[in-house]
Design an enzyme around this catalytic site. Structure first.
Site, PDB file in Angstrom:
ATOM      1  N   GLY A   2       0.819  -1.205   0.000  1.00  0.00           N
ATOM      2  CA  GLY A   2       0.000   0.000   0.000  1.00  0.00           C
ATOM      3  C   GLY A   2       0.847   1.246   0.000  1.00  0.00           C
ATOM      4  O   GLY A   2       2.055   1.201   0.258  1.00  0.00           O
TER       5      GLY A   2
ATOM      6  N   GLU B  83      -5.403  33.685 -10.271  1.00  0.00           N
ATOM      7  CA  GLU B  83      -6.234  32.703  -9.568  1.00  0.00           C
ATOM      8  C   GLU B  83      -7.696  32.811  -9.981  1.00  0.00           C
ATOM      9  O   GLU B  83      -8.397  31.794 -10.051  1.00  0.00           O
ATOM     10  CB  GLU B  83      -6.083  32.886  -8.054  1.00  0.00           C
ATOM     11  CG  GLU B  83      -4.660  32.728  -7.526  1.00  0.00           C
ATOM     12  CD  GLU B  83      -4.030  31.410  -7.901  1.00  0.00           C
ATOM     13  OE1 GLU B  83      -4.754  30.406  -8.045  1.00  0.00           O
ATOM     14  OE2 GLU B  83      -2.797  31.380  -8.069  1.00  0.00           O
TER      15      GLU B  83
ATOM     16  N   LYS C  28      -0.176   0.069   7.164  1.00  0.00           N
ATOM     17  CA  LYS C  28       0.350  -1.294   7.073  1.00  0.00           C
ATOM     18  C   LYS C  28       0.985  -1.722   8.400  1.00  0.00           C
ATOM     19  O   LYS C  28       0.697  -2.810   8.911  1.00  0.00           O
ATOM     20  CB  LYS C  28       1.380  -1.376   5.939  1.00  0.00           C
ATOM     21  CG  LYS C  28       0.824  -0.996   4.580  1.00  0.00           C
ATOM     22  CD  LYS C  28       1.860  -1.135   3.484  1.00  0.00           C
ATOM     23  CE  LYS C  28       2.982  -0.135   3.619  1.00  0.00           C
ATOM     24  NZ  LYS C  28       2.534   1.266   3.440  1.00  0.00           N
ATOM     25  N   THR C  29       1.834  -0.887   8.955  1.00  0.00           N
ATOM     26  CA  THR C  29       2.481  -1.215  10.231  1.00  0.00           C
ATOM     27  C   THR C  29       1.466  -1.286  11.357  1.00  0.00           C
ATOM     28  O   THR C  29       1.543  -2.161  12.230  1.00  0.00           O
ATOM     29  CB  THR C  29       3.559  -0.168  10.545  1.00  0.00           C
ATOM     30  OG1 THR C  29       4.487  -0.100   9.453  1.00  0.00           O
ATOM     31  CG2 THR C  29       4.313  -0.533  11.811  1.00  0.00           C
TER      32      THR C  29
ATOM     33  N   PRO D 176       2.346   4.903   1.208  1.00  0.00           N
ATOM     34  CA  PRO D 176       2.796   5.329   2.546  1.00  0.00           C
ATOM     35  C   PRO D 176       1.658   5.960   3.344  1.00  0.00           C
ATOM     36  O   PRO D 176       0.885   6.763   2.821  1.00  0.00           O
ATOM     37  CB  PRO D 176       3.899   6.355   2.226  1.00  0.00           C
ATOM     38  CG  PRO D 176       4.362   6.007   0.862  1.00  0.00           C
ATOM     39  CD  PRO D 176       3.179   5.490   0.134  1.00  0.00           C
ATOM     40  N   GLY D 177       1.570   5.576   4.603  1.00  0.00           N
ATOM     41  CA  GLY D 177       0.582   6.171   5.488  1.00  0.00           C
ATOM     42  C   GLY D 177      -0.765   5.510   5.503  1.00  0.00           C
ATOM     43  O   GLY D 177      -1.696   6.012   6.144  1.00  0.00           O
TER      44      GLY D 177
ATOM     45  N   ASP E  82       1.884  25.413 -14.111  1.00  0.00           N
ATOM     46  CA  ASP E  82       0.661  25.073 -14.844  1.00  0.00           C
ATOM     47  C   ASP E  82       0.991  24.531 -16.226  1.00  0.00           C
ATOM     48  O   ASP E  82       0.390  23.549 -16.692  1.00  0.00           O
ATOM     49  CB  ASP E  82      -0.239  26.310 -14.971  1.00  0.00           C
ATOM     50  CG  ASP E  82      -0.641  26.866 -13.618  1.00  0.00           C
ATOM     51  OD1 ASP E  82      -0.743  26.063 -12.676  1.00  0.00           O
ATOM     52  OD2 ASP E  82      -0.846  28.087 -13.502  1.00  0.00           O
TER      53      ASP E  82
END
Length: 661
Positions: free
Chosen positions: A197, A420, A203-204, A199-200, A497
């Site tokens: 999976g 923007e 899993k651990t 990171p984060g 962009d």
């Protein structure tokens, strides 16, 4: 003890050892004064000038007849004529017995420099190997940390957002608790489970939950702990780890970041004899070799399954792969609720709303979101964490921290506002695009302004219409600058962009097969950035020209679309620029007002900030009022005391005044 003190002590020991060795090798200088002249001493004895001597080992001290003391040294181990000469001259001779030393003491004194050198060498080797309280020769010992049955408190209740992965590993817990349930039907539990999976994703955490639920010994180690500078150390550690696990079976071995040691063999520069490949070979043998490892389950975690060796992934080693993916909206809500348990919440906090506004967040991101919200609340001395704190935390994570201290000229702020606003207007009017969530001209991270979009639901793929709409939206900022400021006023703010739009167009043509002219064929980039087919040198120059022409056609078509939208909505562009200059940040409701050409309401952040300011002012007034009342009360008490004192004084004067009668 600090590292500096340790280093000073170390170098002090090294200096003492070197001085001891040097003094043992280099002989000292012999003094040439008269007192240590042995020839003169013999002549004085024979001339009768010596009264008495004291002999201690090879050192002679004594007294001349003139009363002068002297000292000399016998150059040889034994002088047989010296004693006869002393007796003939009637010299008083005193003998001192030699100091007796034990064999152990003699050995210690003679070997002391060598022992010091060995001690320094052991210290350096322990430092190189990480020490950790182990002996100097324990290089091949496993570094796995053993956790007992009651040391891990994490259970499946602490894991949310990955129900399918929990179901996969829950079978391991049932096997460890009751192996006979599976063995009586001929079933075998997987020897290894590979958790894959991003990171984060947890899993651990999921591996800890398995150990916490099963209540069995848990060996935890990282893939990088196996590899050392000495060849063969990693393989020895693998053997030692499995030997320890066999003694503690049934148990779980958890290897985090296994790609550090399990990468595909043959890809390195050391051939088959380098340290990493030997470590991997030993791990393959231990997991499915001649010896059985009954009751030992290996759980490994990685976010790079593509680089692992094929022999490691085959059935019999890692039989099962559990994919721990990013959570969906329901999973995110569950994860947020888990992390909110330890946080005091206000009544307006809605986990469901937060989950819908955080698509693509992993479990670690959501944990960080809750923590950042708690920090925002603590900065303002709040008793609970409210929804505004979660909105600020989400903006910080998604857009970066605000840099309000950054000084920008009015001209540059105007350019940023036009830029923007161009992104936001094109994003609202293209055929298919994620809704505009927030627009800000406050510098965040490395950007001078930010336009944020949030999907209405979780998405796992993108259509051609969506991709082309993204390209048009990315060019909206540059086109807005060109329309309002002229070609000479276009700034470098659109560099990122342009890069993203070009990348989308190139992948549409070369990877996703979304080009009508080139068709559904994948063209892969080589190390030089050139594109070719699957076979080497299979792409002609004409195909390369076609790829470039298709990329240019995609970009020009969507560039013209964005230009048309902004030209037709020039009035909205100006009013949105004015709103951004006034409020600096506008959200979806203000953008709706602008697009509908109605009066813009104040942003929700303004109202929240005003409410918070009013609350702070009210608290300050209450505090000032309490202080004032307290001071008034103290003043009143003081006045009453003065009046009472004056009254008592008057009464006293009246009592002491003599009577007229």
């Amino acid at each position: 003890m600090s590292d500096m003190v340790k280093n000073l002590l170390l170098w002090l020991v090294v200096a003492i050892v070197l001085m001891s060795v040097f003094q043992g090798i280099v002989p000292g200088d012999n003094d040439e004064d008269t007192n240590s002249n042995y020839t003169q001493f013999i002549q004085d004895v024979r001339q009768g000038l010596i009264r008495e001597v004291k002999i201690e080992d090879r050192t002679i001290t004594g007294l001349r007849r003139s009363g002068e003391r002297f000292e000399t040294y016998i150059p040889t181990a034994y002088d047989k004529d010296l004693l006869n000469d002393l007796i003939e001259q009637n010299v008083r001779v005193v003998g001192v017995p030699p100091e007796e030393r034990s064999i152990l003491g003699q050995i210690l004194i003679s070997w002391f420099p060598m022992l010091l050198l060995i001690g320094v060498w052991i210290f350096f080797m322990r430092q190189m190997q990480g020490g950790g309280g182990k002996g100097a020769m324990s290089f091949g010992k496993s570094k796995a940390r053993l956790m007992g049955e009651d040391q891990i408190k994490t259970t499946f209740k602490d894991v949310a957002g990955c129900d399918e992965a929990k179901e996969e590993v829950q079978e391991l817990v049932e096997y460890l608790k009751d192996p006979g349930k599976f063995q009586k039907l001929g079933g075998k539990i997987p020897k290894g489970v590979l958790m894959v999976g991003q990171p984060g994703t947890g899993k651990t955490l999921l591996a800890k939950a398995v150990a916490g639920e099963a209540k069995v010994p848990f060996f935890a180690i990282s893939g990088s702990d196996f590899v050392e500078m000495f060849v063969g150390v990693g393989a020895s550690r693998v053997r030692d780890m499995f030997e320890q696990a066999k003694k503690a079976a049934p148990c779980i071995i958890f290897i985090d970041e296994i790609d550090a040691v399990g990468r595909q063999r043959g890809s390195g520069h050391g051939g088959g004899n380098d340290e990493r490949e030997q470590t991997l070979n030993q791990m393959l043998v231990e997991m499915d070799g001649f010896e059985g490892n009954e009751g030992i389950i290996v759980i490994a975690a990685t976010n790079r399954p593509d680089v692992l060796d094929a022999a490691l992934l085959r059935p019999g080693r890692f039989d099962r792969q559990v994919v721990v993916g990013l959570p969906d909206v329901r999973g995110r809500e569950q994860i947020i609720k888990v992390h909110m348990r330890k946080v005091p919440l206000a009544d307006d906090v809605e986990p469901n709303f937060i989950a819908r506004g955080t698509p693509g967040f992993s479990g670690a991101d959501l944990a960080n979101l809750v923590n950042e919200a708690a920090l925002f609340a603590a900065r303002h001395n709040k008793r609970v964490v409210d929804m505004q704190d979660f909105e600020k935390a989400k903006d910080k994570i998604m857009m970066g921290a605000e840099r309000k201290s950054m000084v920008m000229s009015e001209e540059e702020k105007t350019n940023t506002a036009y830029h923007e606003a161009g992104h936001a207007i094109v994003g609202r009017l293209v055929p298919k695009h994620d809704p505009v969530y927030k627009v800000s001209i406050i510098p965040r991270g490395r950007a001078l302004g930010v336009t944020m979009y949030l999907p209405e639901e979780d998405k796992y793929s993108s259509s051609r219409v969506e991709l082309e709409s993204n390209i048009a939206t990315l060019f909206g900022g540059r086109i807005a600058e060109e329309i309002t400021l002229g070609a000479a006023g276009v700034t470098t703010g659109a560099s990122n962009d342009i890069e993203r739009a070009t990348d989308i167009a190139r992948r549409m043509v070369t990877e996703w097969g979304l080009s009508e002219k080139l068709g559904p064929i994948k063209y892969k980039a080589d190390s030089n950035g050139m594109y070719s087919g699957e076979a080497p040198n299979s792409m002609s120059a004409e195909t390369t020209r076609d790829i470039d022409a298709e990329i240019r056609s995609l970009i020009e078509r969507n560039y013209q679309l964005a230009e048309k939208i902004l030209t037709e909505n020039r009035d909205v562009l100006e009013t949105m620029k004015d709103a951004l200059m006034k409020y600096e940040t506008i959200d979806a409701k203000q953008i709706d007002d602008l697009m509908n050409r109605v009066e813009v309401r104040e942003p929700a952040s303004w109202a929240a900030d005003k409410k918070e300011k009013d609350r702070a002012d009210s608290d300050k007034k209450d505090s000032d009022k309490k202080d004032s009342d307290k001071n008034d009360s103290a003043k009143s008490d003081s006045d009453n005391t003065k009046q009472d004192d004056a009254k008592d004084s008057s009464d006293s004067d009246t009592d002491s005044k003599p009577s007229d009668s």
